[in-house]
Write a protein that holds these residues in place. Structure first.
Motif, mmCIF file in Angstrom:
data_model
loop_
_atom_site.group_PDB
_atom_site.id
_atom_site.type_symbol
_atom_site.label_atom_id
_atom_site.label_comp_id
_atom_site.label_asym_id
_atom_site.label_seq_id
_atom_site.Cartn_x
_atom_site.Cartn_y
_atom_site.Cartn_z
ATOM 1 N N PHE B 31 0.738 -1.186 0.016
ATOM 2 C CA PHE B 31 -0.058 -0.061 -0.078
ATOM 3 C C PHE B 31 0.931 1.093 0.019
ATOM 4 N N ASN B 53 -7.742 12.012 -18.897
ATOM 5 C CA ASN B 53 -8.409 11.219 -18.015
ATOM 6 C C ASN B 53 -8.088 9.920 -18.432
ATOM 7 N N VAL B 55 -8.683 7.100 -16.727
ATOM 8 C CA VAL B 55 -9.726 6.286 -16.445
ATOM 9 C C VAL B 55 -10.562 6.106 -17.596
ATOM 10 N N PRO B 132 -12.219 14.153 -14.309
ATOM 11 C CA PRO B 132 -12.832 12.947 -13.519
ATOM 12 C C PRO B 132 -14.377 12.960 -14.050
ATOM 13 N N GLY B 133 -14.813 11.735 -14.482
ATOM 14 C CA GLY B 133 -16.238 11.680 -14.605
ATOM 15 C C GLY B 133 -16.489 10.740 -15.887
ATOM 16 N N GLN B 137 -21.088 8.256 -14.813
ATOM 17 C CA GLN B 137 -21.301 9.389 -13.597
ATOM 18 C C GLN B 137 -22.054 10.414 -14.172
#
Lengths: 108, 245
Positions: B31, B53, B55, B132-133, B137
């Motif tokens: 971690f 982004n 992601v 982000p999004g 979302q």
């Protein structure tokens, strides 16, 4: 940074426990929503804003709303069934009382 | 199956899961360490396709086929829930109930936040490849935004705001567009969901090739799907009652 993550983890642990220990499903929908908010915080702190946003929208709003609506619907159906059962019982009792009155009157 | 046999089957399965999960966790990077082989590869690939982004790039470009599966799961679940929630033969629809007591502050907040939430949802969908999004979302935000009318205590207005039929078409349209965009990649480049459009300039609204289009298709399917789902639940709760016997 590490202590913020630790704090968020503690919040999530407490929130999850509270949600699991809430017995009334209608209240549980509310604690579930708050728990979702705490999870959002954790995801954000762990630098996953995409997941945080999805959790915020789905887990904090939509899922608790669906749970709440389902619980209320079930309660209405149950109340309806209870009302019907009570009405039937009352009808039966009235019929029996009438019959008894009739039987008592016969010998006369 | 008796209780004992069930417990044995569960114990074998549970033991297997525990062993495999333990082995996987033991080999995970520690971690907070800087060693992330997947991140290193995915971020490099995302930047090469001009999607800031990462992601979104992973979801709609690098492993888009997974997202297609997720999309179909959502469509399937909405379909199943709506089929279960349709009125049974001994139930019928009531009149739209008059709104109960709603605090003026709640009413104001509901109406004031309705357009704001819708704008935010559109923004999150449109900029999914940049910030982000993304489609999922943004779609959920759009769907919840519409329900601000319900928060304001006006179920009748919500019903006017969302003719459910159109939203069920919208859900099919979004999911269908996702599938067809994938086939467009197959036709143009020989691979399903291949990113065939020009990549554009980094951080521009029209960039990252097909990623924004997949975001819009997903946003449409998710927003409409959740509206249809919530509509079925609200209808059951508010309008449908047992017939008088």
């Amino acid at each position: 940074m590490m202590w913020i993550i630790a704090l968020a983890l503690v919040f999530v642990a407490v929130g999850g426990t509270v949600t699991a220990l809430t017995t009334d499903p209608e209240r549980q929908a509310v604690t579930l929503s708050l728990y979702g908010l705490l999870l959002t915080l954790l995801f954000f702190v762990l630098s996953a804003p995409d997941v945080a946003l999805a959790q915020l929208a789905a887990g904090t709003v939509v899922v608790p709303l669906i749970v709440m609506l389902a619980v209320r619907k079930i309660r209405h159906v149950r109340e309806g069934a209870e009302d019907a059962a009570r009405a039937e019982r009352e009808r039966d009792e009235a019929a029996r009382a009438e019959r008894e009155v009739g039987e008592r009157e016969v010998p006369r | 199956m008796s209780r004992v046999v069930r417990m044995i089957v569960f114990a074998v399965g549970g033991l297997g899961v525990a062993v495999l999960l333990g082995a996987a966790i033991a080999r995970m990077p520690h971690f907070g360490s800087g060693h992330h082989p997947y991140r290193t590869l995915a971020v490099a690939a995302a930047l090469a396709r001009r999607a800031p982004n990462a992601v979104s790039s992973v979801n709609f470009d690098q492993r888009g086929f997974d997202t297609l599966g997720e999309e179909m799961i959502l469509v399937g679940s909405v379909l199943g829930a709506v089929a279960l929630l349709r009125p049974a033969h001994h139930e019928s629809e009531r009149r739209v109930p008059r709104g109960g007591r709603v605090l003026p502050a709640t009413q104001f907040a509901g109406y004031a936040l309705l357009p704001v939430t819708l704008a935010l949802g559109l923004d999150v969908v449109a900029h999914g490849h940049l910030t982000p999004g993304g489609g999922f979302q943004g779609g959920v935000i759009l769907a919840t935004g519409l329900h601000m009318a319900y928060v304001a205590g006006d179920y009748a207005a919500l019903r006017r705001l969302r003719p459910v039929h159109w939203y069920s078409y919208g859900e099919a349209l979004g999911a269908g567009a996702f599938v067809l965009l994938g086939f467009a990649g197959l036709a143009a480049a020989g691979a399903y969901m291949a990113n065939v459009l020009p990549l554009g300039t980094f951080r521009a609204l029209l960039s990252a090739g097909t990623v924004p289009l997949f975001n819009i298709a997903t946003g449409c399917a998710v927003a409409c799907g959740i509206v249809v789902l919530l509509a079925a639940f609200l209808r059951q709760e508010l309008l449908i009652g047992e017939d008088e016997r």
